[in-house]
Design a protein around this motif. Structure first.
Motif, PDB file in Angstrom:
ATOM      1  N   ARG A 371      99.450  -8.272  87.879  1.00  0.00           N
ATOM      2  CA  ARG A 371     100.232  -7.100  88.275  1.00  0.00           C
ATOM      3  C   ARG A 371     101.394  -7.515  89.182  1.00  0.00           C
ATOM      4  O   ARG A 371     102.515  -6.997  89.075  1.00  0.00           O
ATOM      5  CB  ARG A 371      99.328  -6.105  89.014  1.00  0.00           C
ATOM      6  CG  ARG A 371     100.027  -4.815  89.452  1.00  0.00           C
ATOM      7  CD  ARG A 371      99.175  -4.073  90.468  1.00  0.00           C
ATOM      8  NE  ARG A 371      99.093  -4.795  91.735  1.00  0.00           N
ATOM      9  CZ  ARG A 371      98.083  -4.686  92.598  1.00  0.00           C
ATOM     10  NH1 ARG A 371      97.045  -3.906  92.327  1.00  0.00           N
ATOM     11  NH2 ARG A 371      98.109  -5.373  93.733  1.00  0.00           N
ATOM     12  N   GLU A 372     101.128  -8.457  90.052  1.00  0.00           N
ATOM     13  CA  GLU A 372     102.147  -8.921  90.996  1.00  0.00           C
ATOM     14  C   GLU A 372     103.015 -10.028  90.415  1.00  0.00           C
ATOM     15  O   GLU A 372     103.916 -10.524  91.105  1.00  0.00           O
ATOM     16  CB  GLU A 372     101.474  -9.418  92.281  1.00  0.00           C
ATOM     17  CG  GLU A 372     100.659  -8.362  93.007  1.00  0.00           C
ATOM     18  CD  GLU A 372     101.496  -7.149  93.374  1.00  0.00           C
ATOM     19  OE1 GLU A 372     102.642  -7.339  93.827  1.00  0.00           O
ATOM     20  OE2 GLU A 372     101.006  -6.008  93.201  1.00  0.00           O
ATOM     21  N   LYS A 413     106.621  -5.889  84.884  1.00  0.00           N
ATOM     22  CA  LYS A 413     107.709  -5.763  85.851  1.00  0.00           C
ATOM     23  C   LYS A 413     108.336  -4.370  85.795  1.00  0.00           C
ATOM     24  O   LYS A 413     108.600  -3.737  86.831  1.00  0.00           O
ATOM     25  CB  LYS A 413     108.756  -6.834  85.572  1.00  0.00           C
ATOM     26  CG  LYS A 413     109.888  -6.877  86.596  1.00  0.00           C
ATOM     27  CD  LYS A 413     110.808  -8.059  86.339  1.00  0.00           C
ATOM     28  CE  LYS A 413     111.917  -8.119  87.386  1.00  0.00           C
ATOM     29  NZ  LYS A 413     112.806  -9.288  87.157  1.00  0.00           N
ATOM     30  N   ARG A 416     105.843  -1.548  87.033  1.00  0.00           N
ATOM     31  CA  ARG A 416     105.642  -1.664  88.485  1.00  0.00           C
ATOM     32  C   ARG A 416     106.821  -1.044  89.226  1.00  0.00           C
ATOM     33  O   ARG A 416     106.645  -0.315  90.212  1.00  0.00           O
ATOM     34  CB  ARG A 416     105.477  -3.143  88.860  1.00  0.00           C
ATOM     35  CG  ARG A 416     105.138  -3.375  90.337  1.00  0.00           C
ATOM     36  CD  ARG A 416     104.991  -4.858  90.632  1.00  0.00           C
ATOM     37  NE  ARG A 416     106.246  -5.564  90.425  1.00  0.00           N
ATOM     38  CZ  ARG A 416     106.375  -6.892  90.523  1.00  0.00           C
ATOM     39  NH1 ARG A 416     105.304  -7.636  90.776  1.00  0.00           N
ATOM     40  NH2 ARG A 416     107.541  -7.470  90.339  1.00  0.00           N
ATOM     41  N   ARG A 417     108.036  -1.308  88.726  1.00  0.00           N
ATOM     42  CA  ARG A 417     109.228  -0.756  89.360  1.00  0.00           C
ATOM     43  C   ARG A 417     109.267   0.758  89.248  1.00  0.00           C
ATOM     44  O   ARG A 417     109.504   1.477  90.239  1.00  0.00           O
ATOM     45  CB  ARG A 417     110.476  -1.355  88.709  1.00  0.00           C
ATOM     46  CG  ARG A 417     111.797  -0.735  89.190  1.00  0.00           C
ATOM     47  CD  ARG A 417     113.012  -1.412  88.565  1.00  0.00           C
ATOM     48  NE  ARG A 417     112.960  -1.401  87.113  1.00  0.00           N
ATOM     49  CZ  ARG A 417     113.310  -0.347  86.369  1.00  0.00           C
ATOM     50  NH1 ARG A 417     113.688   0.794  86.932  1.00  0.00           N
ATOM     51  NH2 ARG A 417     113.289  -0.445  85.041  1.00  0.00           N
ATOM     52  N   LEU A 419     106.713   2.933  88.665  1.00  0.00           N
ATOM     53  CA  LEU A 419     105.617   3.579  89.373  1.00  0.00           C
ATOM     54  C   LEU A 419     105.771   3.457  90.888  1.00  0.00           C
ATOM     55  O   LEU A 419     105.208   4.267  91.636  1.00  0.00           O
ATOM     56  CB  LEU A 419     104.268   3.023  88.929  1.00  0.00           C
ATOM     57  CG  LEU A 419     103.906   3.344  87.458  1.00  0.00           C
ATOM     58  CD1 LEU A 419     102.668   2.595  87.042  1.00  0.00           C
ATOM     59  CD2 LEU A 419     103.723   4.852  87.273  1.00  0.00           C
ATOM     60  N   ALA A 420     106.550   2.484  91.314  1.00  0.00           N
ATOM     61  CA  ALA A 420     106.829   2.352  92.759  1.00  0.00           C
ATOM     62  C   ALA A 420     107.984   3.257  93.175  1.00  0.00           C
ATOM     63  O   ALA A 420     108.345   3.303  94.352  1.00  0.00           O
ATOM     64  CB  ALA A 420     107.143   0.901  93.093  1.00  0.00           C
ATOM     65  N   GLY A 421     108.601   3.945  92.173  1.00  0.00           N
ATOM     66  CA  GLY A 421     109.672   4.869  92.477  1.00  0.00           C
ATOM     67  C   GLY A 421     110.978   4.200  92.796  1.00  0.00           C
ATOM     68  O   GLY A 421     111.839   4.747  93.492  1.00  0.00           O
ATOM     69  N   GLN A 422     111.179   2.972  92.255  1.00  0.00           N
ATOM     70  CA  GLN A 422     112.405   2.244  92.557  1.00  0.00           C
ATOM     71  C   GLN A 422     113.460   2.439  91.462  1.00  0.00           C
ATOM     72  O   GLN A 422     113.139   2.649  90.320  1.00  0.00           O
ATOM     73  CB  GLN A 422     112.066   0.746  92.700  1.00  0.00           C
ATOM     74  CG  GLN A 422     111.093   0.465  93.858  1.00  0.00           C
ATOM     75  CD  GLN A 422     110.679  -0.980  93.919  1.00  0.00           C
ATOM     76  OE1 GLN A 422     111.062  -1.789  93.080  1.00  0.00           O
ATOM     77  NE2 GLN A 422     109.883  -1.335  94.924  1.00  0.00           N
TER      78      GLN A 422
END
Length: 422
Positions: A371-372, A413, A416-417, A419-422
């Motif tokens: 995930r990371e 990638k 993750r971006r 869902l992190a709201g970025q």
């Protein structure tokens, strides 16, 4: 077993507790009843205690040793060291030629993992006689020598009796007898018109095992060597006898495992595990594979891993690895590595299915690393870090965070971006 029945923890038991997520009382109860064994000859000074059985991780064994055609002692000792590096749980020395005792002693000396042997092989090498001329005392003297050398468990084909052989004669097989130890005893019994000496003198064997705290691994001399012979009358007759012998082991406070097939079609694997557990009162089950198809020479590490994962999930406790060289030649170091990795994958998959405490933690950690996109951590967690790093290095992406499979379209990638709201 005697110590466990008194409620006493031995140093080897404490090492098992440190390596496994099992309660002390559960370990003692398993050892006392015979559903767990800790093979630990008191003459094996370098040993690190390892448990096999109910509630413990599925273990993996590696076969090696010298033969007449490939008698390279130092090369085999290098394989011993490499097997330990690759996290094998046990090593069986199956040497059949040369100074077998010197090789065995060196293996025991350098190995912290448990060591197994098949003394009937060595009796042939040791005495240089025709099989039929080996005496009962010769066989037992060989067992005694292996005990003195520090061997922790021994494969003894004590269930291959005249009764079991009659089943084989009544219903002939496609592949006859494929166990090397089984075929040697078959030869001896035929030449002498006598009962299997290890069955006839089983109490003598138990006394030796009790003296040195050797675990008996009751061998399957009539295991199937092809799918057509699987789960036949001869195999099951021998298993019934092994169940009776395992009860005698417990009465004598001798630890015992049962060895199993062999070549078994996928749809019969679970039934074979259930039969062993039922007939042998839950004794730890040590299986070769099972190999689930006969048509993959060069890939039998895969056929056995398929069978081993299913067998382990259904109750097998100990997997004997199979290499790509199975049925073809003596494995080299690379064959051995591929066999160990395949068997370890099967064992771990089985542990997850069995719900062994902590088994899935390893996978959860890998999920987090992926995930990371933490490549360093992924390599650290990989069952074969060396191969994982080599694959990564062989094809470098433009974006160092991704891989060349997806590149800029990397789902991990991108999601993750988002869902992190970025």
């Amino acid at each position: 077993m005697a110590a466990a029945r008194r409620g006493e923890l031995t140093p080897a038991m404490r090492q098992v507790l440190a390596a496994e997520r099992i309660d002390e009382n559960d370990l003692l109860a398993g050892l006392a009843s015979g559903t767990i064994v800790v093979p630990a000859n008191h003459k094996h000074g370098s040993l690190r205690g390892c448990g096999v059985g109910k509630g413990l991780r599925t273990k993996v064994n590696v076969n090696l040793g010298v033969s007449e055609d490939c008698c390279h002692v130092e090369r085999e000792l290098d394989k011993v060291r490499r097997a330990i590096e690759l996290k094998a749980d046990a090593i069986m020395d199956l040497s059949t030629f040369g100074d077998t005792r010197a090789f065995r002693r060196r293996t025991v000396e350098l190995s912290p993992v448990m060591i197994g042997t098949v003394p009937v092989y060595d009796a042939v090498a040791r005495y240089g006689k025709e099989v039929g001329r080996i005496t009962v005392d010769d066989f037992f003297e060989t067992v005694h020598v292996h005990a003195e050398d520090g061997v922790d468990f021994m494969t003894i084909h004590a269930g291959l009796t005249q009764t079991a052989l009659q089943r084989l004669k009544n219903r002939p097989r496609l592949s006859h007898v494929v166990s090397r130890g089984g075929s040697l005893l078959l030869d001896w019994m035929s030449a002498n018109d006598r009962e299997n000496p290890f069955y006839e003198h089983f109490d003598r064997l138990l006394a030796l095992c009790r003296e040195y705290d050797i675990t008996l691994s009751l061998g399957d001399g009539l295991r199937p060597g092809c799918l057509k012979d699987a789960t036949d009358a001869a195999q099951i007759q021998e298993l019934i006898l092994l169940g009776e012998l395992s009860a005698r082991c417990r009465e004598a406070e001798v630890q015992v495992m049962i060895e199993g097939p062999g070549h078994v079609p996928l749809n019969e694997v679970v039934a074979n595990m259930q039969l062993e557990k039922k007939l042998c009162q839950g004794a730890p089950f040590y299986v070769l594979g099972p190999i689930v198809t006969d048509v993959a020479p060069g890939y039998d590490h895969i056929t056995s891993a398929i069978g081993g994962a299913l067998a382990g999930a259904a109750g097998a406790d100990f997997l004997c690895y199979v290499t790509p060289a199975e049925h073809l030649r003596l494995p080299d170091a690379q064959d051995m590595k591929e066999g160990i990795v395949a068997a370890r994958i099967a064992a771990h998959a089985a542990d997850i299915a069995k719900g062994i405490p902590g088994a899935q933690d390893w996978d959860n950690a890998m999920g987090e690393a992926r995930r990371e996109l933490d490549w360093t951590r992924m390599f650290e967690l990989a069952i074969d870090p060396e191969k994982a790093r080599a694959y990564r290095a062989s094809s470098r992406p433009i974006d160092a965070e991704t891989c060349t499979m997806c590149g800029d379209l990397c789902a991990v990638k991108r999601s993750r971006r988002i869902l992190a709201g970025q």
